[in-house]
Design a protein around this motif. Structure first.
Motif, PDB file in Angstrom:
ATOM      1  N   LEU A 246       0.827  -1.206   0.000  1.00 37.93           N
ATOM      2  CA  LEU A 246       0.000   0.000   0.000  1.00 37.93           C
ATOM      3  C   LEU A 246       0.862   1.257   0.000  1.00 37.93           C
ATOM      4  N   LYS A 247       1.943   1.229   0.761  1.00 44.99           N
ATOM      5  CA  LYS A 247       2.836   2.393   0.806  1.00 44.99           C
ATOM      6  C   LYS A 247       3.440   2.687  -0.570  1.00 44.99           C
ATOM      7  N   ARG A 248       3.665   1.642  -1.323  1.00 49.27           N
ATOM      8  CA  ARG A 248       4.331   1.792  -2.617  1.00 49.27           C
ATOM      9  C   ARG A 248       3.352   2.061  -3.761  1.00 49.27           C
ATOM     10  N   GLU A 249       2.175   1.434  -3.729  1.00 48.38           N
ATOM     11  CA  GLU A 249       1.314   1.412  -4.909  1.00 48.38           C
ATOM     12  C   GLU A 249       0.032   2.235  -4.804  1.00 48.38           C
ATOM     13  N   LEU A 250      -0.430   2.541  -3.590  1.00 47.45           N
ATOM     14  CA  LEU A 250      -1.754   3.145  -3.473  1.00 47.45           C
ATOM     15  C   LEU A 250      -1.821   4.551  -4.064  1.00 47.45           C
ATOM     16  N   VAL A 251      -0.873   5.407  -3.723  1.00 49.24           N
ATOM     17  CA  VAL A 251      -0.939   6.794  -4.195  1.00 49.24           C
ATOM     18  C   VAL A 251      -0.862   6.892  -5.719  1.00 49.24           C
ATOM     19  N   PRO A 252       0.034   6.155  -6.401  1.00 52.96           N
ATOM     20  CA  PRO A 252       0.004   6.200  -7.871  1.00 52.96           C
ATOM     21  C   PRO A 252      -1.351   5.776  -8.449  1.00 52.96           C
ATOM     22  N   LEU A 253      -1.994   4.788  -7.826  1.00 52.88           N
ATOM     23  CA  LEU A 253      -3.312   4.367  -8.292  1.00 52.88           C
ATOM     24  C   LEU A 253      -4.340   5.475  -8.097  1.00 52.88           C
ATOM     25  N   LEU A 254      -4.330   6.101  -6.925  1.00 56.29           N
ATOM     26  CA  LEU A 254      -5.272   7.185  -6.654  1.00 56.29           C
ATOM     27  C   LEU A 254      -5.039   8.363  -7.603  1.00 56.29           C
ATOM     28  N   LYS A 255      -3.785   8.654  -7.887  1.00 54.46           N
ATOM     29  CA  LYS A 255      -3.469   9.754  -8.799  1.00 54.46           C
ATOM     30  C   LYS A 255      -4.070   9.505 -10.174  1.00 54.46           C
ATOM     31  N   GLU A 256      -3.923   8.277 -10.655  1.00 60.27           N
ATOM     32  CA  GLU A 256      -4.442   7.935 -11.980  1.00 60.27           C
ATOM     33  C   GLU A 256      -5.964   7.956 -12.013  1.00 60.27           C
ATOM     34  N   GLN A 257      -6.590   7.388 -10.976  1.00 62.40           N
ATOM     35  CA  GLN A 257      -8.039   7.219 -10.993  1.00 62.40           C
ATOM     36  C   GLN A 257      -8.799   8.510 -10.682  1.00 62.40           C
ATOM     37  N   THR A 258      -8.224   9.387  -9.876  1.00 59.31           N
ATOM     38  CA  THR A 258      -8.978  10.567  -9.427  1.00 59.31           C
ATOM     39  C   THR A 258      -8.585  11.843 -10.168  1.00 59.31           C
ATOM     40  N   GLU A 259      -7.710  11.726 -11.148  1.00 58.99           N
ATOM     41  CA  GLU A 259      -7.314  12.905 -11.920  1.00 58.99           C
ATOM     42  C   GLU A 259      -8.542  13.499 -12.609  1.00 58.99           C
ATOM     43  N   GLY A 260      -8.748  14.757 -12.413  1.00 57.74           N
ATOM     44  CA  GLY A 260      -9.904  15.418 -13.003  1.00 57.74           C
ATOM     45  C   GLY A 260     -11.122  15.459 -12.109  1.00 57.74           C
ATOM     46  N   TYR A 261     -11.056  14.824 -10.942  1.00 56.86           N
ATOM     47  CA  TYR A 261     -12.185  14.885 -10.009  1.00 56.86           C
ATOM     48  C   TYR A 261     -12.359  16.322  -9.508  1.00 56.86           C
ATOM     49  N   GLY A 262     -13.600  16.725  -9.345  1.00 58.90           N
ATOM     50  CA  GLY A 262     -13.863  18.023  -8.750  1.00 58.90           C
ATOM     51  C   GLY A 262     -13.695  18.010  -7.240  1.00 58.90           C
ATOM     52  N   HIS A 263     -13.851  16.818  -6.647  1.00 54.79           N
ATOM     53  CA  HIS A 263     -13.731  16.689  -5.189  1.00 54.79           C
ATOM     54  C   HIS A 263     -13.192  15.300  -4.872  1.00 54.79           C
ATOM     55  N   PHE A 264     -12.103  15.246  -4.101  1.00 50.45           N
ATOM     56  CA  PHE A 264     -11.582  13.952  -3.649  1.00 50.45           C
ATOM     57  C   PHE A 264     -10.885  14.126  -2.310  1.00 50.45           C
ATOM     58  N   ARG A 265     -11.274  13.281  -1.354  1.00 50.71           N
ATOM     59  CA  ARG A 265     -10.607  13.235  -0.050  1.00 50.71           C
ATOM     60  C   ARG A 265     -10.413  11.775   0.345  1.00 50.71           C
ATOM     61  N   PHE A 266      -9.342  11.556   1.085  1.00 48.02           N
ATOM     62  CA  PHE A 266      -8.974  10.192   1.482  1.00 48.02           C
ATOM     63  C   PHE A 266      -8.657  10.169   2.979  1.00 48.02           C
ATOM     64  N   GLY A 267      -9.262   9.212   3.692  1.00 45.97           N
ATOM     65  CA  GLY A 267      -8.985   9.039   5.116  1.00 45.97           C
ATOM     66  C   GLY A 267      -8.784   7.573   5.448  1.00 45.97           C
ATOM     67  N   MET A 268      -8.332   7.308   6.666  1.00 43.78           N
ATOM     68  CA  MET A 268      -8.090   5.924   7.083  1.00 43.78           C
ATOM     69  C   MET A 268      -8.530   5.718   8.524  1.00 43.78           C
ATOM     70  N   VAL A 269      -8.984   4.491   8.792  1.00 44.03           N
ATOM     71  CA  VAL A 269      -9.163   4.013  10.159  1.00 44.03           C
ATOM     72  C   VAL A 269      -8.285   2.775  10.299  1.00 44.03           C
ATOM     73  N   LEU A 270      -7.259   2.869  11.106  1.00 40.91           N
ATOM     74  CA  LEU A 270      -6.412   1.718  11.392  1.00 40.91           C
ATOM     75  C   LEU A 270      -7.018   0.986  12.577  1.00 40.91           C
ATOM     76  N   TYR A 271      -7.048  -0.335  12.519  1.00 35.50           N
ATOM     77  CA  TYR A 271      -7.637  -1.051  13.647  1.00 35.50           C
ATOM     78  C   TYR A 271      -6.831  -2.288  14.002  1.00 35.50           C
TER      79      TYR A 271
END
Length: 370
Positions: A246-271
């Motif tokens: 996740l540390k290596r691959e998640l952000v590049p995936l989010l960058k590709e998928q959410t490019e052009g979004y008018g609104h995008f936010r990302f949060g986490m709950v670790l458990y």
């Protein structure tokens, strides 16, 4: 494939009632305990000359015989021990009463020992009766148990017995090697229910290398250009192969998928779980990719004293700890272990489902293999 590894340590206590046969002495080298995909543990006990049956009890016998000790029982039938007979005071217990004592008088083939008794231990066991001291016990790391060894079948006390007390020590560690699609029955059942009740779907993941495809599927469903995404992520030790990915691959995936979004936010709950260094830990919404990467980089794995984790507690935080605003509101559960069979705190599954529906949050689950 990821699996849990369990360690058993033996308390060096003297037995209450010695018999001449060394076969009733059970040491650390005579025990193995393994995760069961059926939800619980398989305890294997070496078959030795003179040992005819074994019974799991809550404690050792009181030397003065003033306090009763009780056999542990399963709340419901299981195919490993559910049909085993038990004798008490010279008579067989009535099977119609469905007591389901954790007993075995029928050794079977087991590679580590050649021949062994097997007792299936569910996460929750019961002891005693309505007219005596009674209750339930959660079997976790640090649980005190005793293997009562008998010189006759069916735990017949007429032949003599010996108590062999031990403390269960549990450590989680993923084994090396390719995933083989082994999903724990309880995880499949509960994650499927969570997805159905949460208005999402369940995705089976073959391992950390397949997480990219699973997350890609979820993001492909968004067509509004407005997304709030929260990951509820298991951070116990069994996930140590997944977090680096996740540390290596998640952000590049989010960058590709959410490019052009008018609104995008990302949060986490670790458990993790009760009695760990934290139950849940909220990482607030981030709007930038650098902020998201920073949150993920601070994520570490540790602990895991038993198999079930604080799943419903994490989902509850995911619903309530974030100011949801987007058109698409997705709460994504990623893990390999089920929630506790019964609530250990104030949060229940119904609270999660009702509150998520009330604010339009969709819950999707990704099941990782054991």
């Amino acid at each position: 494939m990821k699996q849990f590894i369990f360690f058993v340590s033996i308390l060096l206590l003297l037995p209450v009632f010695q018999v001449s046969s060394d076969g009733l002495v059970i040491g650390p080298e005579d025990l193995r305990i393994e995760q069961s995909l059926e939800g619980g543990y398989n305890l294997w006990i070496r078959n030795k000359p003179g040992l005819e049956s074994v019974l799991l009890t809550e404690s050792t016998e009181d030397p003065e015989r003033k306090a009763a000790t009780y056999a542990l029982r399963a709340p419901e039938y299981n195919p490993h021990n559910g049909d085993e007979k038990r004798m008490l005071d010279g008579e067989f217990l009535d099977p119609e009463k469905k007591l389901f004592s954790l007993i075995d008088s029928t050794p079977e083939s087991y590679e580590a020992f050649g021949s062994a008794f097997r007792i299936f231990i569910p996460y929750i066991v019961i002891y005693g009766y309505e007219w005596t001291r009674s209750g339930e016990m959660l079997v976790v790391d640090g649980t005190y148990l005793s293997v009562r060894a008998f010189g006759a079948k069916y735990a017949d006390y007429g032949s003599g017995f010996r108590d062999n007390p031990f403390i269960l020590r549990v450590a989680q560690k993923p084994l090396e090697g390719p995933p083989e699609g082994n999903y724990m029955d309880d995880t499949v059942k509960t994650y499927t229910e969570i997805a159905e009740e949460g208005g999402g779907r369940v995705i089976y993941c073959r391992g950390e290398d397949d997480l990219l495809n699973a997350l890609d599927e979820v993001l492909d469903e968004v067509d509004s250009g407005s997304l709030d995404l929260v990951l509820a992520l298991d951070t116990t030790a069994s996930m140590e192969n997944d977090i680096p990915w996740l540390k290596r691959e998640l952000v590049p995936l989010l960058k590709e998928q959410t490019e052009g979004y008018g609104h995008f936010r990302f949060g986490m709950v670790l458990y993790r779980d009760y009695h760990e260094d934290y139950l849940t830990r909220v990482r607030p919404f981030q709007k930038t990719l650098d902020g998201i990467q920073g949150v993920i980089n601070r994520t570490t794995v540790f602990g895991g004293r038993d198999i079930p984790e604080a799943v419903y507690e994490a989902l509850y935080e995911g619903v309530h700890a974030f100011p949801w605003m987007a058109t698409d509101r997705k709460l994504l559960l990623i893990g390999d272990a089920p929630p506790h069979e019964r609530p250990r705190g104030r949060v229940t599954e119904d609270m999660v489902y009702e509150d998520a529906e009330a604010i339009g949050v969709e819950i999707t689950t990704i099941i990782l293999p054991q």
